[in-house]
Design an enzyme around this catalytic site. Structure first.
Site, short mmCIF file in Angstrom:
data_model
loop_
_atom_site.label_atom_id
_atom_site.label_comp_id
_atom_site.label_asym_id
_atom_site.label_seq_id
_atom_site.Cartn_x
_atom_site.Cartn_y
_atom_site.Cartn_z
N GLY A 1 0.84 -1.19 0.00
CA GLY A 1 0.00 0.00 0.00
C GLY A 1 0.87 1.24 0.00
O GLY A 1 2.10 1.14 0.07
N LYS A 2 0.22 2.39 -0.10
CA LYS A 2 0.99 3.64 -0.15
C LYS A 2 1.92 3.78 1.04
O LYS A 2 3.01 4.32 0.95
CB LYS A 2 0.03 4.83 -0.16
CG LYS A 2 -0.41 5.22 -1.54
CD LYS A 2 -1.07 6.58 -1.51
CE LYS A 2 -1.80 6.80 -2.82
NZ LYS A 2 -2.54 8.05 -2.86
#
Ligand code: GLU
Length: 475
Positions: free
Chosen positions: A247-248
């Site tokens: 994820g980010k």
């Protein structure tokens, strides 16, 4: 009959393009190119709330940067356009009408509150909520102001996914999903099936988030009388640590950020292709041409693929070494240290030395010492294990010997190497200590190219000056 391979990348313009999206595009593209087929870009912009301005252009720029070219797309008209879903609303209406006419779609008469109520009832009775349990007996004619729902035909399904294998589900997963929302836009569930059929897509390659809906899609294909394409579901891309999806927060970046950070497009293509795919051998570094000829959907693994940043850097180094000096020189134009001058010949010489060491093009910024005399910084010696052990007196004496020896030596790489080897014997030093000390005094940088080559390129004046400065700066 020969069948044409037509694949597509169907991103929603909702912001940045992460590696998972690129991988889907890449695999679809590889398959099309390998089979002399076509690759189509389709923008799925039917969720107006999630749309981010500028992301369509950004997506196209990302694909262009990576060399993933499409044969048909928003800016490349073909026979199956338009390629932007919001421009295809009439087409979805036509297909919806077919379903209404055959009794397989109906107007959803319920308010949000009523639906919430049904859900609460199901929860209380501890059974899964299915909309079809509340299918209205006499739905009103659909006037476009309410959602249009699919009237499903619950049954068992078994189907083959090129990656996930043979899959089966029971009727309990089939439900009446929305085809067209009350805002007039189709859902993804409906639109992609219409578009894939209209655009004659042969292979649907997409992420895992859609696999649970697959039986519902199969049900809709049947109702529409459309032969389903081949399906291939990609495994998740896992973060480096922690066993969760990338994820980010794990540093998942937009693909153009990697380019800005000095990764070559061919590295990104190679690396992203290797997230879940290999050719069954130990080979890790592939050219795009090799990927096109070797890629196989049935070699994509089912389990999550780990994103390993170190491996990405290593691979980038490998691709950097493959480039001709002239090609590399073009590509590093934006990555020179601020101190670099305009002397192309000298800069190419610097680059030639650095090429063997670069992990990213950005690493070139550490080569400022080739252009200006760096300031001594002895704290760098303290963070080096071999150099820490040398006291100031020893450092001073060693550097003085080096200065005198190099002063007397002709500064071509071979003579320098000979001189350095002689110095090792003469001073009875360990290479890591003596060469580390010289390296530091000349560059004041933790990394530099081969010492003899660095000395030869810097030239006698600079080398003498820097050694003296280093000696003088020892307390
Ligand atoms: N618009 C969908 C997405 O961005 C595409 C999924 C598909 O490839 O069918 O996730």
């Amino acid at each position: 009959m020969t069948s044409t391979t037509r694949t597509r990348f169907a991103p929603s313009p909702t912001g940045f393009l992460h590696v998972g999206g690129v991988r889907t595009a890449l695999f679809a593209w590889l398959l099309a190119r390998q089979n002399d087929g076509q690759f189509i870009l389709r923008l799925e912009d039917t969720d107006k709330n999630r749309e981010v301005e500028g992301s369509a252009d950004h997506l196209m720029l990302c694909l262009k940067t990576l060399g993933i070219d499409y044969d048909e797309g928003p800016d490349k008209p073909g026979d199956h356009g338009p390629y932007i879903q919001s421009q295809r609303l009439d087409i979805y209406k036509e297909w919806a009408q077919k379903l209404i006419d055959s009794g397989r779609a109906y107007a959803d008469p319920y308010s949000r509150e009523e639906l919430d109520d049904f859900r609460a009832q199901a929860k209380q009775a501890k059974r899964a909520f299915l909309y079809r349990h509340h299918r209205p007996a006499n739905p009103p004619a659909w006037d476009g102001t309410t959602p249009l729902r699919f009237k499903s035909d619950p049954k068992d399904y078994s189907w083959h996914d090129e990656v996930m294998g043979d899959l089966q589900t029971g009727p309990e997963v089939i439900d009446d999903f929305i085809l067209i929302k009350s805002d007039g836009y189709p859902t993804y569930n409906f639109a992609h099936i219409v578009d894939d059929a209209e655009m004659e897509i042969s292979h649907v390659i997409r992420g895992q988030e859609f696999i649970s809906s697959q039986p519902n899609y199969l049900n809709l294909y049947e109702a529409l009388g459309v032969k389903p394409p081949v399906f291939a579901t990609m495994p998740h891309i896992m973060a480096e640590t922690g066993g969760k999806k990338l994820g980010k927060r794990d540093g998942a970046k937009d693909v153009l950020d990697y380019v800005r950070d000095g990764f070559l497009p061919e590295t990104l293509v190679n690396f992203i292709a290797s997230l879940g795919w290999n050719d069954g051998t130990e080979q890790e570094v592939f050219t795009v041409e090799e990927l096109i000829s070797k890629f196989r959907l049935d070699h994509v693994q089912r389990s999550g693929a780990r994103f390993d940043n170190k491996r990405l850097e290593w691979m980038n180094g490998q691709h950097i070494r493959e480039l001709s000096l002239d090609d590399l020189y073009q590509r590093v134009a934006d990555f020179w240290p601020a101190s670099a001058d305009d002397n192309d010949v000298y800069k190419k010489n610097v680059l030639e030395l650095m090429q063997a060491r670069l992990k990213t093009l950005k690493d070139l910024q550490s080569a400022g010492y080739f252009f200006v005399d760096p300031e001594p910084d002895w704290s760098l010696a303290d963070s080096s294990k071999p150099l820490r052990k040398l006291d100031n007196e020893t450092r001073r004496n060693l550097l003085a010997e080096v200065r005198d020896a190099l002063d007397a030596c002709s500064l071509d790489p071979d003579s320098i190497q000979q001189c350095l080897n002689d110095l090792l014997v003469k001073t009875d030093s360990k290479p890591a200590q003596l060469f580390g000390l010289i390296r530091l005094s000349l560059t004041w940088s933790p990394f530099s190219p081969d010492l003899n080559l660095t000395i030869a390129l810097l030239g006698k004046n600079a080398v003498m000056k820097r050694l003296q400065t280093a000696i003088d700066s020892i307390e």
